[in-house]
Write a protein that holds these residues in place. Structure first.
Motif, PDB file in Angstrom:
ATOM      1  N   LYS A  27       0.813  -1.213   0.000  1.00 12.63           N
ATOM      2  CA  LYS A  27       0.000   0.000   0.000  1.00 12.63           C
ATOM      3  C   LYS A  27       0.851   1.270   0.000  1.00 12.63           C
ATOM      4  N   LEU A  28       2.110   1.149  -0.398  1.00 12.96           N
ATOM      5  CA  LEU A  28       2.975   2.318  -0.458  1.00 12.96           C
ATOM      6  C   LEU A  28       2.580   3.216  -1.634  1.00 12.96           C
ATOM      7  N   PRO A  29       2.804   4.525  -1.517  1.00 12.78           N
ATOM      8  CA  PRO A  29       2.502   5.420  -2.632  1.00 12.78           C
ATOM      9  C   PRO A  29       3.513   5.226  -3.756  1.00 12.78           C
ATOM     10  N   PRO A  30       3.160   5.596  -4.975  1.00 12.78           N
ATOM     11  CA  PRO A  30       4.104   5.465  -6.088  1.00 12.78           C
ATOM     12  C   PRO A  30       5.347   6.328  -5.860  1.00 12.78           C
ATOM     13  N   LEU A  31       6.466   5.850  -6.365  1.00  7.74           N
ATOM     14  CA  LEU A  31       7.700   6.627  -6.295  1.00  7.74           C
ATOM     15  C   LEU A  31       7.598   7.822  -7.234  1.00  7.74           C
TER      16      LEU A  31
END
Length: 272
Positions: free
Chosen positions: A135-139
Motif C-alpha cells: 500500500k505504499l505510494p508510487p515513487l
C-alpha cells in the motif's frame, strides 16, 4: 540424496554468538557460512546517516571468527545488507573492516562487493517503470530528490554471480534477507522452494530455536525438505519454534514471497 548445509552465525552481524556454537557448527562441515548484516527494524535513520546501529568492535569480533572459519574450511562467507543498511558507506566500512582483519590474521581470499546504492538521475529517468509494493505510494521525483540515500534491494542473482566469479567473501549491499542463503543453495542445484525457506530460517540466526538469543543455526536442505539444528546444546528446535519463525512479517501462513529489485529511500537526520 544430495544435501546442502549452511551455517548462520546470528540474526544480525554484531549481535554476537557463542564461539562454541561456531566450532560445533563448523564441525558439521557446512558449505556456506554467513550472517545478515542489517535490518529495517531500526528505521531509516541509519540508512540516511550512513552509519551502523552496531558497534564496530562487536562487528569486528563476529567477522573475525567467521572469516577465520571460512578460510580454514575453504567455504564462502556471505554477508547480506552490509553495515546495517546496505548503502555505499555501510558497504565500504564493512569492506575496510574485512581488510583490516585479513591483515591482522594474515588471511588471503578473493572478495566481492555488491553495490546497492542507486543513482538519483538514473532512477528519475525510470520512474514510469517502477511500481509500489503493498500500500505504499508510487515513487515520484520529489521523493527521489528529497532522499539522502536510496538503495535497491537485491535478490539472489548478484550473489550467485559473485560466487560464479570465484569470490570466497561476499559483502552485499541492501539485499533480501533470505536471498544470501537462497543464492548458494539454488546455485548448488537445490530446489528453489526449500532453498528460499532455508533462507527464511537462517536470516535470523537462532530465532527458530528455544530459548531465543543471538546465536548460530545450522540448516541442511535435502530434496523437498530441510532440517534446522542449533549447534549450541542449550537450545533446541521444536515444531512450534520452527513454524513460528517464517510467520514473522508475513500475511499468509502457508505461502512466502520475497522481493528483489526494490528501492528504499531515506533522508539524513538533518533533512527531516
Amino acid at each position: 540424496m544430495k544435501t546442502f548445509t549452511m551455517l548462520s552465525t546470528s540474526g544480525i552481524l554484531g549481535y554476537g554468538y557463542a564461539e562454541e556454537s561456531l566450532r560445533i557448527g563448523m564441525s558439521r562441515k557446512p558449505q556456506v557460512i554467513g550472517c545478515d548484516g542489517g535490518s529495517t527494524d531500526p528505521g531509516p535513520h541509519y540508512l540516511g546517516a550512513g552509519t551502523s546501529f552496531c558497534s564496530r568492535l562487536s562487528v569486528k569480533r563476529d567477522l573475525r571468527l567467521m572469516l577465520q572459519a571460512a578460510v580454514a574450511a575453504n567455504i564462502p562467507c556471505i554477508i547480506g545488507t552490509s553495515g546495517g543498511a546496505g548503502g555505499e558507506p555501510h558497504l565500504q566500512d564493512t569492506a575496510a573492516l574485512v581488510r583490516e582483519i585479513a591483515r591482522e590474521e594474515k588471511l588471503s581470499f578473493r572478495m566481492a562487493l555488491i553495490h546497492a546504492e542507486q543513482d538519483k538521475p538514473w532512477l528519475t529517468e525510470r520512474l514510469g517503470r517502477t511500481r509500489p509494493l503493498a500500500k505504499l505510494p508510487p515513487l515520484d521525483a520529489a521523493t527521489i530528490d528529497r532522499a539522502t540515500r536510496i538503495v535497491g534491494m537485491m535478490g539472489p542473482e548478484p550473489i550467485a554471480r559473485a560466487l560464479d566469479g570465484g569470490a570466497q567473501v561476499i559483502l552485499a549491499g541492501r539485499s533480501s534477507d533470505p536471498a544470501q542463503w537462497a543464492a548458494p543453495a539454488i546455485r548448488a542445484g537445490m530446489a528453489p522452494a526449500p532453498s528460499w525457506y532455508a533462507g527464511k530460517m537462517l536470516e535470523c540466526g537462532a530465532e527458530p530455536t528455544t530459548p531465543k538469543e543471538p546465536d548460530c543455526l545450522l540448516v541442511t536442505i535435502e530434496g523437498d525438505h530441510l532440517t534446522c539444528e542449533p549447534p549450541n546444546p542449550i537450545r533446541r528446535c521444536t515444531p512450534l519454534s520452527v513454524a513460528n519463525s517464517p510467520c514473522m512479517r508475513t500475511r499468509a501462513r502457508f505461502t512466502m514471497s520475497s522481493r528483489a529489485g526494490c528501492s528504499t529511500p531515506a533522508t539524513s537526520p538533518s533533512r527531516r
